[in-house]
Design a protein around this motif. Structure first.
Motif, PDB file in Angstrom:
ATOM      1  N   LYS A 131       0.950  -1.170   0.071  1.00  0.00           N
ATOM      2  CA  LYS A 131       0.017   0.157  -0.155  1.00  0.00           C
ATOM      3  C   LYS A 131       0.901   1.220   0.023  1.00  0.00           C
ATOM      4  CE  LYS A 131      -4.029   2.103   2.073  1.00  0.00           C
ATOM      5  NZ  LYS A 131      -4.916   1.994   3.124  1.00  0.00           N
ATOM      6  N   GLY A 132       0.558   2.089  -0.948  1.00  0.00           N
ATOM      7  CA  GLY A 132       1.190   3.462  -0.955  1.00  0.00           C
ATOM      8  C   GLY A 132       2.667   3.559  -1.639  1.00  0.00           C
ATOM      9  N   LYS A 133       3.152   2.149  -2.378  1.00  0.00           N
ATOM     10  CA  LYS A 133       4.470   2.026  -2.615  1.00  0.00           C
ATOM     11  C   LYS A 133       4.434   1.658  -4.114  1.00  0.00           C
ATOM     12  CE  LYS A 133       6.478   1.488   1.440  1.00  0.00           C
ATOM     13  NZ  LYS A 133       5.727   0.982   2.326  1.00  0.00           N
ATOM     14  N   ARG A 134       5.727   1.991  -4.802  1.00  0.00           N
ATOM     15  CA  ARG A 134       6.104   1.751  -6.039  1.00  0.00           C
ATOM     16  C   ARG A 134       6.792   0.314  -6.017  1.00  0.00           C
ATOM     17  NH1 ARG A 134       9.804   6.274  -7.410  1.00  0.00           N
ATOM     18  NH2 ARG A 134      10.535   5.759  -5.103  1.00  0.00           N
ATOM     19  N   ILE A 135       6.027  -0.611  -6.761  1.00  0.00           N
ATOM     20  CA  ILE A 135       6.302  -1.980  -6.760  1.00  0.00           C
ATOM     21  C   ILE A 135       7.160  -2.607  -7.956  1.00  0.00           C
ATOM     22  CG2 ILE A 135       5.487  -4.307  -6.496  1.00  0.00           C
ATOM     23  CD1 ILE A 135       5.196  -2.531  -3.911  1.00  0.00           C
ATOM     24  N   VAL A 136       8.354  -3.112  -7.788  1.00  0.00           N
ATOM     25  CA  VAL A 136       8.755  -4.044  -8.777  1.00  0.00           C
ATOM     26  C   VAL A 136       8.331  -5.419  -8.483  1.00  0.00           C
ATOM     27  CG1 VAL A 136      10.802  -4.826 -10.115  1.00  0.00           C
ATOM     28  CG2 VAL A 136      11.118  -2.655  -9.096  1.00  0.00           C
ATOM     29  N   LEU A 137       7.588  -6.028  -9.511  1.00  0.00           N
ATOM     30  CA  LEU A 137       7.078  -7.103  -9.370  1.00  0.00           C
ATOM     31  C   LEU A 137       7.894  -8.168 -10.263  1.00  0.00           C
ATOM     32  CD1 LEU A 137       4.563  -9.253  -8.330  1.00  0.00           C
ATOM     33  CD2 LEU A 137       3.334  -8.335 -10.540  1.00  0.00           C
ATOM     34  N   ILE A 138       8.250  -9.228  -9.778  1.00  0.00           N
ATOM     35  CA  ILE A 138       8.975 -10.194 -10.598  1.00  0.00           C
ATOM     36  C   ILE A 138       8.313 -11.486 -10.775  1.00  0.00           C
ATOM     37  CG2 ILE A 138      11.106 -11.342 -10.746  1.00  0.00           C
ATOM     38  CD1 ILE A 138      12.005  -8.807 -10.506  1.00  0.00           C
ATOM     39  N   ASP A 139       8.166 -12.209 -11.767  1.00  0.00           N
ATOM     40  CA  ASP A 139       7.757 -13.559 -12.115  1.00  0.00           C
ATOM     41  C   ASP A 139       8.581 -14.196 -13.135  1.00  0.00           C
ATOM     42  OD1 ASP A 139       6.116 -15.489 -11.535  1.00  0.00           O
ATOM     43  OD2 ASP A 139       4.197 -14.817 -12.701  1.00  0.00           O
ATOM     44  N   ASP A 140       8.276 -15.726 -13.025  1.00  0.00           N
ATOM     45  CA  ASP A 140       9.240 -16.196 -14.250  1.00  0.00           C
ATOM     46  C   ASP A 140       8.691 -16.226 -15.622  1.00  0.00           C
ATOM     47  OD1 ASP A 140       7.328 -18.537 -14.367  1.00  0.00           O
ATOM     48  OD2 ASP A 140       7.205 -18.389 -12.642  1.00  0.00           O
ATOM     49  N   SER A 141       7.559 -15.831 -15.817  1.00  0.00           N
ATOM     50  CA  SER A 141       7.214 -16.032 -17.207  1.00  0.00           C
ATOM     51  C   SER A 141       5.780 -15.334 -17.528  1.00  0.00           C
ATOM     52  CB  SER A 141       7.118 -17.420 -17.803  1.00  0.00           C
ATOM     53  OG  SER A 141       6.352 -18.222 -17.010  1.00  0.00           O
ATOM     54  N   ILE A 142       5.423 -14.973 -18.601  1.00  0.00           N
ATOM     55  CA  ILE A 142       4.206 -14.539 -19.138  1.00  0.00           C
ATOM     56  C   ILE A 142       3.665 -15.467 -20.311  1.00  0.00           C
ATOM     57  CG2 ILE A 142       2.417 -12.802 -20.215  1.00  0.00           C
ATOM     58  CD1 ILE A 142       4.414 -10.810 -18.525  1.00  0.00           C
ATOM     59  N   VAL A 143       2.677 -16.302 -20.005  1.00  0.00           N
ATOM     60  CA  VAL A 143       2.196 -17.078 -21.056  1.00  0.00           C
ATOM     61  C   VAL A 143       1.126 -16.674 -21.811  1.00  0.00           C
ATOM     62  CG1 VAL A 143       1.415 -19.537 -21.670  1.00  0.00           C
ATOM     63  CG2 VAL A 143       3.075 -19.322 -19.561  1.00  0.00           C
ATOM     64  N   ARG A 144      -0.177 -16.663 -21.464  1.00  0.00           N
ATOM     65  CA  ARG A 144      -1.258 -15.908 -22.011  1.00  0.00           C
ATOM     66  C   ARG A 144      -1.333 -14.659 -21.498  1.00  0.00           C
ATOM     67  NH1 ARG A 144      -2.095 -20.966 -20.363  1.00  0.00           N
ATOM     68  NH2 ARG A 144      -3.023 -22.904 -21.863  1.00  0.00           N
ATOM     69  N   GLY A 145      -0.952 -14.152 -20.451  1.00  0.00           N
ATOM     70  CA  GLY A 145      -0.984 -12.852 -20.041  1.00  0.00           C
ATOM     71  C   GLY A 145      -2.150 -12.771 -18.941  1.00  0.00           C
ATOM     72  N   THR A 146      -3.166 -13.708 -18.904  1.00  0.00           N
ATOM     73  CA  THR A 146      -4.423 -13.507 -18.191  1.00  0.00           C
ATOM     74  C   THR A 146      -4.053 -13.474 -16.442  1.00  0.00           C
ATOM     75  OG1 THR A 146      -4.760 -15.855 -18.463  1.00  0.00           O
ATOM     76  CG2 THR A 146      -6.037 -14.413 -19.651  1.00  0.00           C
ATOM     77  N   THR A 147      -3.152 -14.524 -16.343  1.00  0.00           N
ATOM     78  CA  THR A 147      -2.618 -14.510 -14.847  1.00  0.00           C
ATOM     79  C   THR A 147      -1.872 -13.303 -14.353  1.00  0.00           C
ATOM     80  OG1 THR A 147      -2.460 -16.926 -14.897  1.00  0.00           O
ATOM     81  CG2 THR A 147      -1.354 -15.879 -13.273  1.00  0.00           C
ATOM     82  N   MET A 148      -1.081 -12.728 -15.230  1.00  0.00           N
ATOM     83  CA  MET A 148      -0.525 -11.660 -14.656  1.00  0.00           C
ATOM     84  C   MET A 148      -1.202 -10.469 -14.629  1.00  0.00           C
ATOM     85  SD  MET A 148       2.376 -10.439 -13.588  1.00  0.00           S
ATOM     86  CE  MET A 148       3.421 -11.412 -13.905  1.00  0.00           C
ATOM     87  N   ALA A 149      -2.238 -10.304 -15.558  1.00  0.00           N
ATOM     88  CA  ALA A 149      -3.089  -9.075 -15.576  1.00  0.00           C
ATOM     89  C   ALA A 149      -3.772  -9.007 -14.083  1.00  0.00           C
ATOM     90  CB  ALA A 149      -4.094  -9.077 -16.702  1.00  0.00           C
ATOM     91  N   ARG A 150      -4.242 -10.191 -13.781  1.00  0.00           N
ATOM     92  CA  ARG A 150      -5.128 -10.667 -12.413  1.00  0.00           C
ATOM     93  C   ARG A 150      -4.109 -10.158 -11.209  1.00  0.00           C
ATOM     94  NH1 ARG A 150      -9.317 -15.013 -10.660  1.00  0.00           N
ATOM     95  NH2 ARG A 150      -9.761 -14.062  -8.433  1.00  0.00           N
ATOM     96  N   ILE A 151      -2.860 -10.480 -11.321  1.00  0.00           N
ATOM     97  CA  ILE A 151      -1.861 -10.390 -10.356  1.00  0.00           C
ATOM     98  C   ILE A 151      -1.613  -8.726 -10.065  1.00  0.00           C
ATOM     99  CG2 ILE A 151       0.318 -10.681  -9.540  1.00  0.00           C
ATOM    100  CD1 ILE A 151       0.200 -13.402 -10.530  1.00  0.00           C
ATOM    101  N   VAL A 152      -1.461  -8.040 -11.080  1.00  0.00           N
ATOM    102  CA  VAL A 152      -1.234  -6.764 -11.402  1.00  0.00           C
ATOM    103  C   VAL A 152      -2.373  -5.986 -10.734  1.00  0.00           C
ATOM    104  CG1 VAL A 152      -0.783  -4.596 -12.679  1.00  0.00           C
ATOM    105  CG2 VAL A 152       0.496  -6.679 -13.093  1.00  0.00           C
ATOM    106  N   ARG A 153      -3.623  -6.334 -10.961  1.00  0.00           N
ATOM    107  CA  ARG A 153      -4.960  -5.847 -10.528  1.00  0.00           C
ATOM    108  C   ARG A 153      -5.012  -5.900  -9.180  1.00  0.00           C
ATOM    109  NH1 ARG A 153      -8.184  -8.407 -13.834  1.00  0.00           N
ATOM    110  NH2 ARG A 153      -9.353  -9.756 -12.413  1.00  0.00           N
ATOM    111  N   MET A 154      -4.584  -7.023  -8.699  1.00  0.00           N
ATOM    112  CA  MET A 154      -4.831  -7.232  -7.052  1.00  0.00           C
ATOM    113  C   MET A 154      -3.930  -6.578  -6.434  1.00  0.00           C
ATOM    114  SD  MET A 154      -4.892 -11.392  -7.321  1.00  0.00           S
ATOM    115  CE  MET A 154      -4.266 -12.059  -5.804  1.00  0.00           C
ATOM    116  N   ILE A 155      -2.628  -6.407  -6.983  1.00  0.00           N
ATOM    117  CA  ILE A 155      -1.646  -5.228  -6.285  1.00  0.00           C
ATOM    118  C   ILE A 155      -2.365  -4.080  -6.032  1.00  0.00           C
ATOM    119  CG2 ILE A 155       0.620  -4.401  -6.215  1.00  0.00           C
ATOM    120  CD1 ILE A 155       1.247  -7.222  -7.528  1.00  0.00           C
ATOM    121  N   LYS A 156      -2.595  -3.394  -7.268  1.00  0.00           N
ATOM    122  CA  LYS A 156      -3.285  -1.927  -7.442  1.00  0.00           C
ATOM    123  C   LYS A 156      -4.199  -1.888  -6.602  1.00  0.00           C
ATOM    124  CE  LYS A 156      -0.895  -0.324 -11.433  1.00  0.00           C
ATOM    125  NZ  LYS A 156      -0.877   0.418 -12.747  1.00  0.00           N
TER     126      LYS A 156
END
Ligand code: SF4
Length: 455
Positions: free
Chosen positions: A342-367
């Motif tokens: 909360k209130g932070k600028r985040i660098v988010l690291i993951d191993d891969s992006i396949v379809r992109g749907t999972t990452m979109a959901r994770i970014v949304r959750m963090i925001k």
């Protein structure tokens, strides 16, 4: 994407129980089905079913499986559907006794071999390529003095990836394909038992001391005389799967002498060199993004912080077989630690992006948890090609990077910036000097064996 384990036990070993412990340590490699076959002085009993190791086997069941030799398997399907009859070990009875086979990998000439064998009268009970290997070995065994001689005759007929354990009435034989796509190693217990496993992390829990990897193209035979080796590689350069280091393998494993953990740490450092970010915190997506996040943090000086709470009782999302199950399991599995982001600028690291749907959901959750910015960094290059060697990477039209630029993917996932590792970084990541000694075909399109023309 499977895990295999086998033991040629000493005098007091309960091989089925040891295999059960070994498969537990390999559960991350496949969660659809599992099985164990045990050889008790020539009598083979086996049990296999859909589900996790802890669900399929009970203490009582293991007690009913005495014997000093066993092989076991955890499965994620690539060839053949996810049904009980495709679970392994495959146990066949033939004129020379029995063979129990476990297989990690994927043949690329399955259709050709199957048609050829069926036109000669062969009948198959499953739809998996492993049964073709079993059939070929049994057929050659009737014309050979030993099982290992039969295996040597079968190897030139097989194309693609295979790490195998073959249990005959008196031996366990480990086989790794000539390019060594999938890992396989062995260790020894204090009582002399020989243990084979897909990853070295499965040796520690059973008290086995790591001896070495089975080399590409090598056949290692364990029997009452000890261990011996036959080499069939003919000087081919290894094409071990680079994605094992990035994603599949457990960080406490060493594959071909290289620490998976160190590799991921290095990937994070390389990622910072390529794509620095102005941010307050680095967080990693569990599990395989964590070590790369630590590497990024060490290189950048930006503090690493825990960003998620993970429910450990849900399987890894990438290896859930359907998209629907994958997406549901993300939300169940991961929750953002709002107090961190909360209130932070985040660098988010993951191993891969396949379809992109999972990452979109994770970014949304963090925001939604209050982060000011989310800068996504991926510890692999862009996925653009399918894998024909045993990894369930979808067809190119489902890979977001095959049709979208990095900027478009960044917009699609809702991130503030996005950066991937480059192809050149991979050799530095695993310290491979000179000629390329790994497969990176899903990133580069450089499929060993002209596979695109064959398929
Ligand atoms: S194509 Fe990718 S996933 Fe498949 S073996 Fe090669 S590096 Fe591994």
């Amino acid at each position: 994407m499977c895990g295999i384990f086998g033991i040629m036990g000493g005098s007091d070993v309960h091989a089925a129980r040891m295999t059960y412990y070994g498969l537990f340590s390999l559960q991350h490699r496949g969660q659809e089905s599992c099985g164990i076959a045990v050889n008790n002085d020539g009598d083979v009993t086996y049990h296999k079913d859909m589900g996790l190791v802890g669900e399929v086997f009970s203490d009582t069941m293991l007690d009913r499986m005495p014997g000093k030799m066993a092989v076991g398997h955890v499965r994620y399907s690539t060839t053949g559907s996810s049904v009980r009859e495709n679970a392994q070990p495959l146990v066949i009875k033939y004129v020379k006794g029995s063979l129990s086979i476990v297989h990690n990998g994927n043949l690329t000439n399955t259709d050709f071999l199957r048609k050829q064998l069926e036109s000669g009268g062969a009948i198959f009970q499953t739809t998996i390529d492993s049964e073709i290997i079993a059939y070929l070995i049994a057929k050659e065994r009737t014309l050979s003095a030993t099982v290992e001689e039969a295996i040597c005759k079968v190897i030139p007929k097989l194309e693609g990836s295979y790490s195998l354990l073959v249990m005959s009435p008196k031996k366990i034989i480990a086989v790794r394909d000539p390019l060594g796509y999938r890992p396989l190693c062995y260790g020894v217990m204090d009582d002399g038992s020989v243990v084979f496993a897909s990853e070295s992390c499965a040796l520690d829990p059973v008290g086995a001391r790591f001896i070495r990897d089975v080399d590409p193209g090598e056949i290692v035979i364990a029997d009452r005389h000890g261990i011996r080796s036959i080499r069939t590689n003919c000087g081919m350069i290894s094409r071990k799967c680079i994605f094992e280091y990035i994603y599949f393998a457990r960080p406490d494993s060493f594959i071909d002498g290289i620490s998976v953990y160190r590799t991921r740490l290095e990937a994070g450092k390389l990622l910072y060199d390529l794509h620095p970010a102005d941010a307050d915190l680095v967080i990693g997506v569990p599990d395989s993004g964590i070590d790369a996040a630590l590497g990024y943090s060490q290189a950048s000086g930006i503090p690493y912080c825990k960003g998620f709470v993970k429910n450990n009782y849900v399987g890894r999302t990438f290896i859930q077989p359907t998209q629907n199950r994958r997406e549901i399991s993300v939300g169940i599995k991961l929750n953002v630690l709002a107090a961190s982001v909360k209130g932070k600028r985040i660098v988010l690291i993951d191993d891969s992006i396949v379809r992109g749907t999972t990452m979109a959901r994770i970014v949304r959750m963090i925001k939604e948890a209050g982060a000011l910015e989310v800068h996504v960094r991926i510890s692999s290059p862009t996925f653009r090609w399918p894998c024909y060697y045993g990894t369930d990477i979808p067809s190119a039209d489902q890979l977001t990077a095959s049709t979208n630029s990095v900027d478009q993917i960044c917009t699609n996932i809702g991130a503030d910036s996005l950066g991937f590792l480059e192809l050149d970084s991979l050799s530095r990541m695993i310290s491979c000097e000179g000629e390329k000694c790994y497969c990176d075909a899903c990133f580069s399109g450089d499929h060993p064996g002209n596979i695109k023309q064959d398929i």
